[in-house]
Design a protein around this motif. Structure first.
Motif, PDB file in Angstrom:
ATOM      1  N   ASN A   1     -49.422 -85.434  59.477  1.00  0.00           N
ATOM      2  CA  ASN A   1     -50.783 -84.888  59.495  1.00  0.00           C
ATOM      3  C   ASN A   1     -50.964 -83.629  58.654  1.00  0.00           C
ATOM      4  O   ASN A   1     -51.732 -82.728  59.019  1.00  0.00           O
ATOM      5  N   LYS A   2     -50.272 -83.562  57.532  1.00  0.00           N
ATOM      6  CA  LYS A   2     -50.433 -82.438  56.624  1.00  0.00           C
ATOM      7  C   LYS A   2     -51.584 -82.714  55.652  1.00  0.00           C
ATOM      8  O   LYS A   2     -51.829 -83.864  55.262  1.00  0.00           O
ATOM      9  N   THR A   3     -52.274 -81.657  55.271  1.00  0.00           N
ATOM     10  CA  THR A   3     -53.225 -81.755  54.170  1.00  0.00           C
ATOM     11  C   THR A   3     -52.447 -81.508  52.887  1.00  0.00           C
ATOM     12  O   THR A   3     -51.766 -80.477  52.751  1.00  0.00           O
ATOM     13  N   ILE A   4     -52.508 -82.457  51.955  1.00  0.00           N
ATOM     14  CA  ILE A   4     -51.723 -82.381  50.721  1.00  0.00           C
ATOM     15  C   ILE A   4     -52.664 -82.089  49.552  1.00  0.00           C
ATOM     16  O   ILE A   4     -53.644 -82.795  49.337  1.00  0.00           O
ATOM     17  N   ILE A   5     -52.339 -81.035  48.801  1.00  0.00           N
ATOM     18  CA  ILE A   5     -53.060 -80.714  47.571  1.00  0.00           C
ATOM     19  C   ILE A   5     -52.050 -80.752  46.436  1.00  0.00           C
ATOM     20  O   ILE A   5     -51.108 -79.957  46.414  1.00  0.00           O
ATOM     21  N   SER A   6     -52.232 -81.674  45.521  1.00  0.00           N
ATOM     22  CA  SER A   6     -51.295 -81.818  44.404  1.00  0.00           C
ATOM     23  C   SER A   6     -51.994 -81.486  43.093  1.00  0.00           C
ATOM     24  O   SER A   6     -52.963 -82.156  42.712  1.00  0.00           O
ATOM     25  N   ILE A   7     -51.498 -80.448  42.426  1.00  0.00           N
ATOM     26  CA  ILE A   7     -51.976 -80.126  41.077  1.00  0.00           C
ATOM     27  C   ILE A   7     -51.061 -80.886  40.136  1.00  0.00           C
ATOM     28  O   ILE A   7     -49.837 -80.667  40.117  1.00  0.00           O
ATOM     29  N   THR A   8     -51.612 -81.824  39.366  1.00  0.00           N
ATOM     30  CA  THR A   8     -50.767 -82.742  38.610  1.00  0.00           C
ATOM     31  C   THR A   8     -51.449 -83.252  37.356  1.00  0.00           C
ATOM     32  O   THR A   8     -52.672 -83.205  37.238  1.00  0.00           O
TER      33      THR A   8
ATOM     34  N   LEU B   1     -43.017 -89.388  49.457  1.00  0.00           N
ATOM     35  CA  LEU B   1     -42.869 -88.392  50.516  1.00  0.00           C
ATOM     36  C   LEU B   1     -44.192 -87.666  50.786  1.00  0.00           C
ATOM     37  O   LEU B   1     -44.514 -87.367  51.942  1.00  0.00           O
ATOM     38  N   MET B   2     -44.970 -87.415  49.744  1.00  0.00           N
ATOM     39  CA  MET B   2     -46.277 -86.773  49.940  1.00  0.00           C
ATOM     40  C   MET B   2     -47.150 -87.617  50.868  1.00  0.00           C
ATOM     41  O   MET B   2     -47.835 -87.080  51.744  1.00  0.00           O
ATOM     42  N   VAL B   3     -47.112 -88.922  50.672  1.00  0.00           N
ATOM     43  CA  VAL B   3     -47.908 -89.825  51.514  1.00  0.00           C
ATOM     44  C   VAL B   3     -47.400 -89.784  52.957  1.00  0.00           C
ATOM     45  O   VAL B   3     -48.195 -89.744  53.900  1.00  0.00           O
ATOM     46  N   VAL B   4     -46.084 -89.757  53.139  1.00  0.00           N
ATOM     47  CA  VAL B   4     -45.500 -89.689  54.481  1.00  0.00           C
ATOM     48  C   VAL B   4     -45.914 -88.399  55.191  1.00  0.00           C
ATOM     49  O   VAL B   4     -46.265 -88.410  56.375  1.00  0.00           O
ATOM     50  N   LEU B   5     -45.893 -87.286  54.461  1.00  0.00           N
ATOM     51  CA  LEU B   5     -46.263 -86.000  55.059  1.00  0.00           C
ATOM     52  C   LEU B   5     -47.714 -86.009  55.529  1.00  0.00           C
ATOM     53  O   LEU B   5     -48.052 -85.411  56.548  1.00  0.00           O
TER      54      LEU B   5
ATOM     55  N   PHE C   1     -60.747 -81.397  53.084  1.00  0.00           N
ATOM     56  CA  PHE C   1     -60.839 -81.599  54.519  1.00  0.00           C
ATOM     57  C   PHE C   1     -59.463 -81.829  55.145  1.00  0.00           C
ATOM     58  O   PHE C   1     -58.494 -82.169  54.454  1.00  0.00           O
ATOM     59  N   GLU C   2     -59.424 -81.657  56.440  1.00  0.00           N
ATOM     60  CA  GLU C   2     -58.200 -81.825  57.214  1.00  0.00           C
ATOM     61  C   GLU C   2     -57.580 -83.197  56.972  1.00  0.00           C
ATOM     62  O   GLU C   2     -58.262 -84.216  56.997  1.00  0.00           O
ATOM     63  N   ASN C   3     -56.254 -83.196  56.705  1.00  0.00           N
ATOM     64  CA  ASN C   3     -55.474 -84.421  56.540  1.00  0.00           C
ATOM     65  C   ASN C   3     -55.889 -85.244  55.323  1.00  0.00           C
ATOM     66  O   ASN C   3     -55.644 -86.440  55.250  1.00  0.00           O
ATOM     67  N   GLU C   4     -56.489 -84.611  54.329  1.00  0.00           N
ATOM     68  CA  GLU C   4     -56.768 -85.262  53.054  1.00  0.00           C
ATOM     69  C   GLU C   4     -55.581 -85.100  52.106  1.00  0.00           C
ATOM     70  O   GLU C   4     -54.852 -84.107  52.163  1.00  0.00           O
TER      71      GLU C   4
END
Length: 274
Positions: free
Chosen positions: A190-197, A181-185, A30-33
């Motif tokens: 208001n970015k949606t962050i998808i991290s493959i980790t 930085l991912m949290v700040v973005l 979802f948006e901004n997740e």
């Protein structure tokens, strides 16, 4: 109600006809997740990232980005809305200088040169590399290179940013800074962050976790839901965050604290008891 920005519906993919790497994978983002997709080596998470970015075409199923199905004909829709930061920052540099590298995506999109420098400066400022713009990329540290790669993505202003094992080649300090930085973005821009980790410490910051195993989605939920079953995590070869291990060990030794996934919060509780 938040809008769906990514929809995976029964996605199947295989590098050969006889062996499927992804098996009927379905999930929504979802948006901004801030979503972490985790799994041990061979779980299918890296293949999933390539399918998500259009580098691989699924054998079956549907992927939608902002309610528009991904096809070979609408690659521009994908590229306008999704940016990706790869594992090895050395593989992401195009230009000789930091400024050239950030400008590359803008030049490809024929952005007006009169506007370009302001965009470059803003993107560089967000990730704190504005003082590096004239430097040769070869002279940067791994963490600085990764920040420049993120600035290059931010310059084209996608709504979704994918981090594909982006912390795995960094030293502990650079790794911590990138996770922050991912949290700040997400929170400030208001970015949606998808991290493959595979970094389970990173998962602590996520809104949602998707656990992959043998090409399938085994579990989806909040970090607290995912980490409550230690036997499940061990069975799929995933680590338990150090903070949670530490807090449970302290409780077993009759030290009264509240279990936490964050080692910093565990330490804060111990400090208050002094």
């Amino acid at each position: 109600m938040l809008n769906k920005v990514v929809e995976f519906s029964n996605i199947t993919f295989g590098y050969t006809k006889d062996m499927m790497t992804l098996k009927n994978v379905s999930f929504d983002i979802f948006e901004n997740e801030y979503v972490c997709i985790v799994g041990h080596n061979g779980s299918g998470k890296s293949t999933l990232s390539k399918v998500l970015t259009g580098l691989l075409q699924p054998k079956s199923g549907t992927i939608k980005i902002f309610n528009q199905a991904m096809t070979k004909q609408n690659v521009k829709h994908l590229r306008d809305n999704v940016g990706i930061v790869f594992q090895n920052p050395d593989n992401q540099f195009i230009g000789l200088t930091v400024e050239d590298d950030i400008a590359f995506g803008l030049e490809n999109r024929k952005v007006n040169p009169d506007r370009m420098y302001d965009i470059i400066l803003r993107a560089a400022h967000i990730v704190k590399v504005d003082h590096l713009l004239k430097l040769d990329a070869a002279n940067l540290s791994g963490g600085q290179k990764q920040r420049v790669a993120i600035a290059s993505v931010l310059a084209i202003n996608p709504k979704i940013i994918i981090f594909d094992e982006s912390t795995s080649m960094l030293d502990p300090k650079a790794k911590r800074e990138l996770k922050e930085l991912m949290v700040v973005l997400k929170e400030k821009f208001n970015k949606t962050i998808i991290s493959i980790t595979h970094d389970m410490e990173e998962v602590i910051n996520a809104d949602k976790v998707i656990i992959m195993n043998k090409g399938e989605v085994l579990k989806t939920g909040k970090p607290t839901d995912v980490f409550e079953n230690e036997d499940f995590l061990r069975n799929v070869c995933l680590d338990i965050p150090f903070g949670l291990q530490l807090s449970k060990h302290l409780i077993e030794n009759n030290i009264k604290i509240t279990p936490s996934m964050s080692s910093n919060k565990v330490i804060e509780q111990l400090w208050k008891q002094k």
